[in-house]
Design a protein around this motif. Structure first.
Motif, short mmCIF file in Angstrom:
data_model
loop_
_atom_site.label_atom_id
_atom_site.label_comp_id
_atom_site.label_asym_id
_atom_site.label_seq_id
_atom_site.Cartn_x
_atom_site.Cartn_y
_atom_site.Cartn_z
N GLY A 355 50.42 6.01 -4.90
CA GLY A 355 50.17 4.90 -5.82
C GLY A 355 50.99 3.69 -5.46
N HIS A 359 49.23 0.31 -3.97
CA HIS A 359 49.37 -0.95 -4.71
C HIS A 359 49.96 -2.04 -3.81
CE1 HIS A 359 49.93 -3.47 -8.31
NE2 HIS A 359 51.00 -3.92 -7.67
N GLN A 386 46.01 -4.23 -8.84
CA GLN A 386 46.01 -3.02 -9.66
C GLN A 386 44.60 -2.42 -9.72
OE1 GLN A 386 48.95 -1.91 -10.95
NE2 GLN A 386 47.94 -0.04 -11.62
N TYR A 387 43.61 -3.27 -9.80
CA TYR A 387 42.22 -2.81 -9.78
C TYR A 387 41.94 -2.05 -8.48
CZ TYR A 387 37.09 -3.04 -9.84
OH TYR A 387 35.75 -2.72 -9.80
N GLU A 389 44.09 -0.62 -6.44
CA GLU A 389 44.86 0.63 -6.42
C GLU A 389 44.13 1.73 -7.19
OE1 GLU A 389 48.72 2.65 -8.50
OE2 GLU A 389 48.71 0.48 -8.30
N ASP A 390 43.69 1.43 -8.41
CA ASP A 390 43.00 2.44 -9.21
C ASP A 390 41.67 2.82 -8.60
OD1 ASP A 390 45.05 2.63 -11.02
OD2 ASP A 390 44.13 1.34 -12.52
N SER A 393 42.62 5.11 -5.55
CA SER A 393 43.27 6.35 -5.97
C SER A 393 42.27 7.31 -6.62
CB SER A 393 44.40 6.04 -6.96
OG SER A 393 45.42 5.30 -6.33
N TYR A 394 41.34 6.78 -7.37
CA TYR A 394 40.31 7.59 -8.04
C TYR A 394 39.49 8.37 -7.02
CZ TYR A 394 36.35 8.48 -11.25
OH TYR A 394 35.37 9.04 -12.03
N PRO A 406 37.48 4.80 -12.85
CA PRO A 406 38.91 4.77 -12.50
C PRO A 406 39.79 4.02 -13.48
CG PRO A 406 37.52 4.07 -10.65
CD PRO A 406 36.66 4.07 -11.86
N PHE A 407 39.20 3.30 -14.43
CA PHE A 407 39.96 2.33 -15.21
C PHE A 407 40.15 2.72 -16.67
CE2 PHE A 407 37.18 0.36 -11.99
CZ PHE A 407 38.15 0.05 -11.05
N GLU A 448 43.58 -6.68 -14.24
CA GLU A 448 42.73 -5.57 -13.82
C GLU A 448 41.50 -5.47 -14.71
OE1 GLU A 448 42.98 -0.76 -12.92
OE2 GLU A 448 44.54 -1.70 -14.14
#
Length: 619
Positions: A355, A359, A386-387, A389-390, A393-394, A406-407, A448
């Motif tokens: 993470g 990021h 941040q968007y 990253e998520d 990561s998802y 993811p959000f 995000e």
């Protein structure tokens, strides 16, 4: 006739002037630095030649330089800001002593405070007068820099590497000797809004794209990690197993680094660094520079995930443009710089480290390549990052429990904070938020969710097109929110200015609900209510007893154009809901016996602060 000619001339002149004012330009700088480090005493001597080109239509009579390290001392503006914020101050800059909040900067010993002492500065060989204003140096030019012309600054300075409090400094808590970020006199950005000469009180940075040639002379036992290209890997420690280190009489070696078209040059140095590298197909060569130990064991395990990360980022947000990227153990959490990031090395899990890396790496897109002024618009950098990253990561670390997108976590966090009454508008300048947590939500979470809500309004396919077109048109430039919204409107065909205003300039919230359901023999009539301050189009779905999902879209009249498909596939469009209208009723051709459930936003993308009344189980 003369009067007519004069009028035509005036109109033509006005049009030309307007075109000149609206045309895009950006400044350019080229640094050549020679640095001599006294590692035992945590000081260095610096010499710098800076070629600066004024591509603006304005004549520049003064110039501004950032001296960021001057913040790290008692009595600085950063110290004053921490003390005035009290319990709302950034926890990394303050500590609690009993019931009192104490600024950590106020306790920096004199010998360990930050300093960038300018000995002299010249322009084209002429001595210049300058004025130090905390972390900003105002320079009075001997010769005005005319539009579309260049000048050369030379200077010498000495610096004291500060105790590490925030991002830069000596002997961080993980034992890294020197984290050298925002460490040199850096010329401020100049654009249509003027000089971006912001005082440094803890938040963000901004600079012109620049080329760098940096020679760092340091004790031969040190290894350096940096954002740039190492030009002499065979003469220094750590990068080439066949290296022959030729020290001078002072037992120092010189590291030669170059970098082109980046916003800054950052580096870190430690005797215990190890260096690992690996190439990525159609991506950068990645360097991992860290202290190997049990606490940093996940760094090597990250390699396949970093590879997939860059491939996903390239496909989704545009291709990474530089030849390399370095993840360097050296910060107090994580902070992005040109072609590198400084992060903490110790991690308790692979996912936790990912993470942080994902990021900071994503800042290469939304702070470096798409270089918005993050002091003014931190939500466009931190929020978009941040968007990303998520988003990644998802896909690389799928959640253990099923979630529709993811959000979901970010939307829940936003809703809880919005209801706390502590929210501050995202439009505020980064350093001017009164509450550290409010800054985090305004910049990271609100930024995000700006993209999440945009995808909900225009459809995810359109959002993907918007992000790539944004990159195609504005990579290696300095876009603003106006540039982004212009592209979003072009791609979607919708009017979106209202949404940006509500979401970024205010703290008004979204709050829709099902007010009433009336079941008739051959149909069902549903009444929705808008209890919030932000109008939105509404996706409404019903689940039938035979497990079919029927999706409707209630357009908002403000967008002028309606979406016809989204992640659900094709959707049935209902008459629009005027933003001034509190309630809205519609009828669907299903009876109570046919329905199992119904609700607003089955996808869970709508940032409704009270979603409890958005869904109804039909019994």
């Amino acid at each position: 006739m003369k009067k007519l000619k004069f009028s035509l001339f005036s109109i033509l002149f006005s049009l030309i002037l307007s075109a000149q004012q609206s045309s895009y330009y950006q400044q350019y700088a080229k640094y050549k630095m020679d640095i001599d480090v006294d590692a035992d005493n945590f000081t260095y001597q610096g010499k710098q030649t800076l070629d600066y080109r004024n591509n603006s239509p304005d004549e520049l009579k003064v110039a501004y330089f950032h001296l960021y390290w001057n913040a790290f001392k008692a009595g600085s503006m950063m110290d004053q800001r921490v003390q005035s914020q009290g319990v709302n101050a950034d926890g990394r800059l303050a500590k609690r002593v009993g019931n009192t909040v104490v600024s950590r900067l106020s306790e920096i010993p004199k010998s360990e405070e930050g300093a960038q002492n300018i000995r002299w500065i010249k322009q084209n060989g002429k001595d210049l007068k300058f004025e130090i204003q905390g972390t900003v140096m105002k320079v009075f030019l001997a010769e005005a820099i005319k539009p579309n012309s260049s000048t050369t600054f030379t200077m010498e300075w000495d610096a004291n590497i500060p105790m590490q409090i925030r991002r830069a400094g000596r002997n961080n808590r993980e034992g890294v000797d020197m984290t050298m970020t925002q460490w040199y006199p850096k010329i401020a950005e100049y654009d249509y809004d003027g000089w971006a000469a912001f005082d440094y009180v803890g938040r963000e940075f901004h600079a012109p794209f620049s080329d760098y040639e940096v020679n760092i002379k340091i004790d031969k036992d040190y290894v350096i990690g940096a954002g740039g290209n190492l030009e002499n890997p065979t003469e220094v420690k750590g990068y080439d197993s066949s290296a022959t280190i030729k020290e001078d009489i002072s037992k120092k070696v010189t590291w030669k680094w170059t970098a082109k078209n980046i916003l800054d040059f950052a580096w870190a140095a430690d005797r215990d660094y190890s260096v690992e590298s690996f190439p990525i197909l159609d991506g950068p060569k990645v360097y991992l520079v860290y202290q190997k130990s049990e606490k940093t064991k996940y760094w090597s395990e990250m390699k396949p995930y970093i590879t997939k990360y860059y491939q996903l980022m390239n496909a989704t947000f545009g291709r990474y443009k530089w030849p390399s990227y370095s993840f360097i153990q050296g910060g107090d959490g994580g902070m992005e710089y040109g072609m590198c990031t400084m992060i903490l090395g110790e991690a308790t899990s692979l996912e936790g480290l990912s993470g942080l890396m994902f990021h900071e790496g994503a800042h290469s897109w939304f702070q470096q390549m798409l270089a918005t002024n993050e002091s003014v618009r931190p939500w466009m950098d931190e929020g978009f990052t941040q968007y990303a990253e998520d988003f990644v990561s998802y896909r690389l670390f799928p959640p253990k429990e099923s979630q529709p997108n993811p959000f979901v976590g970010a939307l829940k966090a936003y809703a809880n904070f919005a209801k706390s009454g502590k929210e501050e508008p995202a439009v505020w300048l980064g350093d001017h938020h009164d509450n550290g947590t409010a800054y985090t939500y305004a910049s990271y979470i609100k930024g995000e969710t700006f993209l999440v809500e945009l995808g909900y309004i225009v459809g995810e396919e359109n959002l993907s097109k918007i992000m790539l077109k944004y990159y195609d048109e504005w990579a290696m430039k300095h876009p603003t929110e106006r540039d982004f919204i212009h592209i979003a409107q072009l791609v979607s065909g919708m009017d979106l200015k209202w949404f940006q205003h509500y979401w970024i300039n205010t703290t008004k919230t979204i709050d829709y609900g099902i007010k009433n359901v009336k079941y008739d023999p051959e149909s069902t009539t549903i009444t929705l209510v808008n209890k919030g301050g932000v109008p939105m189009p509404i996706d409404f779905s019903v689940l039938t007893k035979d497990k079919k999902v029927i999706n409707y879209n209630i357009p908002l009249n403000l967008t002028r154009v309606w979406k016809t498909k989204d992640i659900y596939g094709n959707i049935q469009t209902l008459p629009y809901w005027a933003w001034t209208q509190q309630e809205y009723s519609f009828t669907i051709p299903y009876t109570k016996a046919q329905l199992s459930a119904m609700g607003i936003d089955f996808s869970q993308r709508l940032a409704d602060v009270n979603p409890e009344d958005n869904y109804l189980e039909v019994k």
